[in-house]
Write an enzyme that holds these catalytic residues in place. Structure first.
Site, PDB file in Angstrom:
ATOM      1  N   ARG A 113      11.769  -5.384   4.638  1.00 25.29           N
ATOM      2  CA  ARG A 113      11.443  -3.965   4.392  1.00 25.29           C
ATOM      3  C   ARG A 113      12.415  -3.058   5.143  1.00 25.29           C
ATOM      4  NH1 ARG A 113       5.450  -1.761   5.327  1.00 25.29           N
ATOM      5  NH2 ARG A 113       5.686  -2.591   7.440  1.00 25.29           N
TER       6      ARG A 113
ATOM      7  N   LYS B 191       0.826  -1.220   0.000  1.00 18.63           N
ATOM      8  CA  LYS B 191       0.000   0.000   0.000  1.00 18.63           C
ATOM      9  C   LYS B 191       0.855   1.262   0.000  1.00 18.63           C
ATOM     10  CE  LYS B 191      -2.078  -1.087   3.852  1.00 18.63           C
ATOM     11  NZ  LYS B 191      -1.311  -2.332   4.119  1.00 18.63           N
TER      12      LYS B 191
ATOM     13  N   ARG C  21       0.170  -8.446  13.762  1.00 18.37           N
ATOM     14  CA  ARG C  21      -0.451  -7.428  12.900  1.00 18.37           C
ATOM     15  C   ARG C  21      -1.348  -8.061  11.849  1.00 18.37           C
ATOM     16  NH1 ARG C  21       4.725  -4.952  10.982  1.00 18.37           N
ATOM     17  NH2 ARG C  21       3.462  -3.843   9.462  1.00 18.37           N
TER      18      ARG C  21
ATOM     19  N   ARG D  14      11.852  -1.340  10.739  1.00 23.47           N
ATOM     20  CA  ARG D  14      10.861  -0.967  11.740  1.00 23.47           C
ATOM     21  C   ARG D  14      10.805  -2.005  12.849  1.00 23.47           C
ATOM     22  NH1 ARG D  14       5.570   0.439   8.318  1.00 23.47           N
ATOM     23  NH2 ARG D  14       4.659  -0.636  10.111  1.00 23.47           N
TER      24      ARG D  14
ATOM     25  N   ARG E 293      -9.114   1.510   9.190  1.00 19.28           N
ATOM     26  CA  ARG E 293      -8.718   0.153   9.549  1.00 19.28           C
ATOM     27  C   ARG E 293      -9.760  -0.536  10.421  1.00 19.28           C
ATOM     28  NH1 ARG E 293      -2.792   0.931   8.877  1.00 19.28           N
ATOM     29  NH2 ARG E 293      -1.692  -0.994   9.289  1.00 19.28           N
TER      30      ARG E 293
HETATM   31  P1  ADP Z   1       1.784  -1.418   7.394  1.00 15.66           P
HETATM   32  O1  ADP Z   1       2.326  -0.507   6.319  1.00 15.66           O
HETATM   33  O2  ADP Z   1       2.702  -2.555   7.643  1.00 15.66           O
HETATM   34  O3  ADP Z   1       0.383  -1.848   7.136  1.00 15.66           O
HETATM   35  P2  ADP Z   1       1.380   0.950   8.960  1.00 15.66           P
HETATM   36  O4  ADP Z   1       2.578   1.803   8.834  1.00 15.66           O
HETATM   37  O5  ADP Z   1       0.208   1.266   8.119  1.00 15.66           O
HETATM   38  O6  ADP Z   1       1.823  -0.565   8.732  1.00 15.66           O
HETATM   39  O7  ADP Z   1       0.902   0.909  10.459  1.00 15.66           O
HETATM   40  C1  ADP Z   1       1.797   0.649  11.512  1.00 15.66           C
HETATM   41  C2  ADP Z   1       1.033   0.641  12.827  1.00 15.66           C
HETATM   42  O8  ADP Z   1       0.467   1.945  13.062  1.00 15.66           O
HETATM   43  C3  ADP Z   1      -0.143  -0.296  12.902  1.00 15.66           C
HETATM   44  O9  ADP Z   1       0.239  -1.632  13.267  1.00 15.66           O
HETATM   45  C4  ADP Z   1      -0.991   0.368  13.993  1.00 15.66           C
HETATM   46  O10 ADP Z   1      -0.451   0.128  15.271  1.00 15.66           O
HETATM   47  C5  ADP Z   1      -0.796   1.839  13.683  1.00 15.66           C
HETATM   48  N1  ADP Z   1      -1.830   2.336  12.760  1.00 15.66           N
HETATM   49  C6  ADP Z   1      -1.635   2.777  11.495  1.00 15.66           C
HETATM   50  N2  ADP Z   1      -2.797   3.169  10.948  1.00 15.66           N
HETATM   51  C7  ADP Z   1      -3.746   2.973  11.895  1.00 15.66           C
HETATM   52  C8  ADP Z   1      -5.157   3.150  11.928  1.00 15.66           C
HETATM   53  N3  ADP Z   1      -5.837   3.629  10.878  1.00 15.66           N
HETATM   54  N4  ADP Z   1      -5.795   2.845  13.079  1.00 15.66           N
HETATM   55  C9  ADP Z   1      -5.153   2.380  14.154  1.00 15.66           C
HETATM   56  N5  ADP Z   1      -3.828   2.157  14.183  1.00 15.66           N
HETATM   57  C10 ADP Z   1      -3.124   2.447  13.056  1.00 15.66           C
HETATM   58  P1  ADP Z   2       2.266  -1.838   3.170  1.00 17.40           P
HETATM   59  O1  ADP Z   2       2.237  -0.335   3.146  1.00 17.40           O
HETATM   60  O2  ADP Z   2       1.028  -2.431   2.558  1.00 17.40           O
HETATM   61  O3  ADP Z   2       2.586  -2.406   4.502  1.00 17.40           O
HETATM   62  P2  ADP Z   2       4.788  -1.558   1.714  1.00 17.40           P
HETATM   63  O4  ADP Z   2       4.485  -0.680   0.556  1.00 17.40           O
HETATM   64  O5  ADP Z   2       5.523  -0.985   2.851  1.00 17.40           O
HETATM   65  O6  ADP Z   2       3.441  -2.307   2.211  1.00 17.40           O
HETATM   66  O7  ADP Z   2       5.590  -2.810   1.145  1.00 17.40           O
HETATM   67  C1  ADP Z   2       6.098  -3.831   2.007  1.00 17.40           C
HETATM   68  C2  ADP Z   2       7.466  -4.256   1.503  1.00 17.40           C
HETATM   69  O8  ADP Z   2       7.339  -4.928   0.258  1.00 17.40           O
HETATM   70  C3  ADP Z   2       8.419  -3.091   1.242  1.00 17.40           C
HETATM   71  O9  ADP Z   2       9.730  -3.507   1.595  1.00 17.40           O
HETATM   72  C4  ADP Z   2       8.322  -2.844  -0.274  1.00 17.40           C
HETATM   73  O10 ADP Z   2       9.540  -2.352  -0.817  1.00 17.40           O
HETATM   74  C5  ADP Z   2       8.037  -4.252  -0.787  1.00 17.40           C
HETATM   75  N1  ADP Z   2       7.143  -4.273  -1.950  1.00 17.40           N
HETATM   76  C6  ADP Z   2       6.083  -3.472  -2.207  1.00 17.40           C
HETATM   77  N2  ADP Z   2       5.467  -3.815  -3.354  1.00 17.40           N
HETATM   78  C7  ADP Z   2       6.157  -4.881  -3.854  1.00 17.40           C
HETATM   79  C8  ADP Z   2       6.017  -5.693  -5.033  1.00 17.40           C
HETATM   80  N3  ADP Z   2       5.036  -5.493  -5.915  1.00 17.40           N
HETATM   81  N4  ADP Z   2       6.903  -6.698  -5.196  1.00 17.40           N
HETATM   82  C9  ADP Z   2       7.902  -6.914  -4.290  1.00 17.40           C
HETATM   83  N5  ADP Z   2       8.095  -6.183  -3.181  1.00 17.40           N
HETATM   84  C10 ADP Z   2       7.224  -5.170  -2.953  1.00 17.40           C
END
Ligand code: ADP
Ligand code: ADP
Length: 216
Positions: free
Chosen positions: A129, A15, A173, A162, A90
């Site tokens: 990541r 995302k 998660r 992270r 979420r």
């Molecule tokens: P990822 O990219 O792996 O999905 P995020 O960076 O979006 O992780 O989120 C990291 C953490 O921040 C989540 O595990 C949660 O603790 C918090 N968080 C992010 N967005 C929200 C939300 N909309 N509501 C509640 N907690 C959130």
């Molecule tokens: P989210 O925001 O949904 O948690 P991220 O965009 O942070 O996901 O992506 C998670 C990890 O996967 C990052 O290290 C990113 O560089 C990698 N990644 C994202 N899209 C792809 C893809 N299409 N193929 C391979 N790796 C990817």
């Protein structure tokens, strides 16, 4: 009319990566709640201290503070053309809040791309990541490496892993996603604005399919 896009999908599906690219290509603002919380943690604000308590455990930050933070963010001038929301809503309560805050400004959620990938794929991606300290640019040592090891291509800042990308927290998660966020899939499907996209493809291909979904 401003455009509001919600990127839905499990942690690690891509995302943030796609939101960055979409924002650049469409001129919409990229609003990542995870990144906003990480900024607060870095700045040691009261919200940061609270958010860190939940994020560290892989749990969601409470709805009320999350909603207030998003509301404030999307009212800023750089969001005038619209927003790519990454990581919000979420929970069903947050989805209702998204509807009301957009309704208040005469807008609505336009499209909800739902990005999918098998669990093994997202677990592997999260374990490799690396994130940029300065502004949250996203890399992957295996699949999307920076030009120079440990350094952000965009702003030269340090890349770090992270704390919540460690194995136990990742499992937590994913479970929290299944329990609390996945009901939104059926909700937006019923509204008729959900577009399912396979995230286990090359980054460029996912972007292409997202842009196609936005045109519809
Ligand atoms: P990822 O990219 O792996 O999905 P995020 O960076 O979006 O992780 O989120 C990291 C953490 O921040 C989540 O595990 C949660 O603790 C918090 N968080 C992010 N967005 C929200 C939300 N909309 N509501 C509640 N907690 C959130
Ligand atoms: P989210 O925001 O949904 O948690 P991220 O965009 O942070 O996901 O992506 C998670 C990890 O996967 C990052 O290290 C990113 O560089 C990698 N990644 C994202 N899209 C792809 C893809 N299409 N193929 C391979 N790796 C990817």
């Amino acid at each position: 009319m401003a455009t509001y896009i919600i990127l839905l999908g499990p942690p690690g599906v891509g995302k943030g990566t796609q939101a960055e690219i979409l924002a650049e290509q469409t001129g919409l603002a990229h609003v990542s709640t995870g990144e906003l919380f990480r900024e607060h943690i870095k700045n040691k604000t009261e919200l940061g201290i609270l958010a860190n308590y939940f994020m560290h455990k892989g749990e969601l930050v409470p709805d009320d503070v999350t909603i207030a933070m998003v509301k404030d963010r999307i009212m800023r001038p750089d969001c005038e053309a619209g927003v790519v929301l990454d990581g919000f809503p979420r929970t069903p309560v947050q989805a209702d809040a998204a509807n009301s805050m957009l309704n208040e400004i005469g807008a609505k959620v336009d499209v909800v791309p739902y990005i999918t990938a098998p669990k093994e794929v997202i677990v592997e991606r999260l374990s490799s990541r690396w994130t940029c300290r300065e502004s949250g640019h996203i890399f992957n040592v295996a699949f999307n490496p920076p030009l120079k090891v440990g350094v952000c291509d965009f702003d030269g800042s340090e890349l770090y892993q992270r704390d919540d990308d460690k194995a136990e927290t990742v499992q937590k998660r994913i479970q929290v996603y299944l329990d609390r966020t996945s009901p939104l899939i059926e909700y937006y499907r019923t509204v008729g604005i959900l577009h399912e996209i396979r995230g286990d493809q090359e980054i460029e291909q996912v972007t292409k399919e997202l842009l196609d979904a936005l045109k519809k």
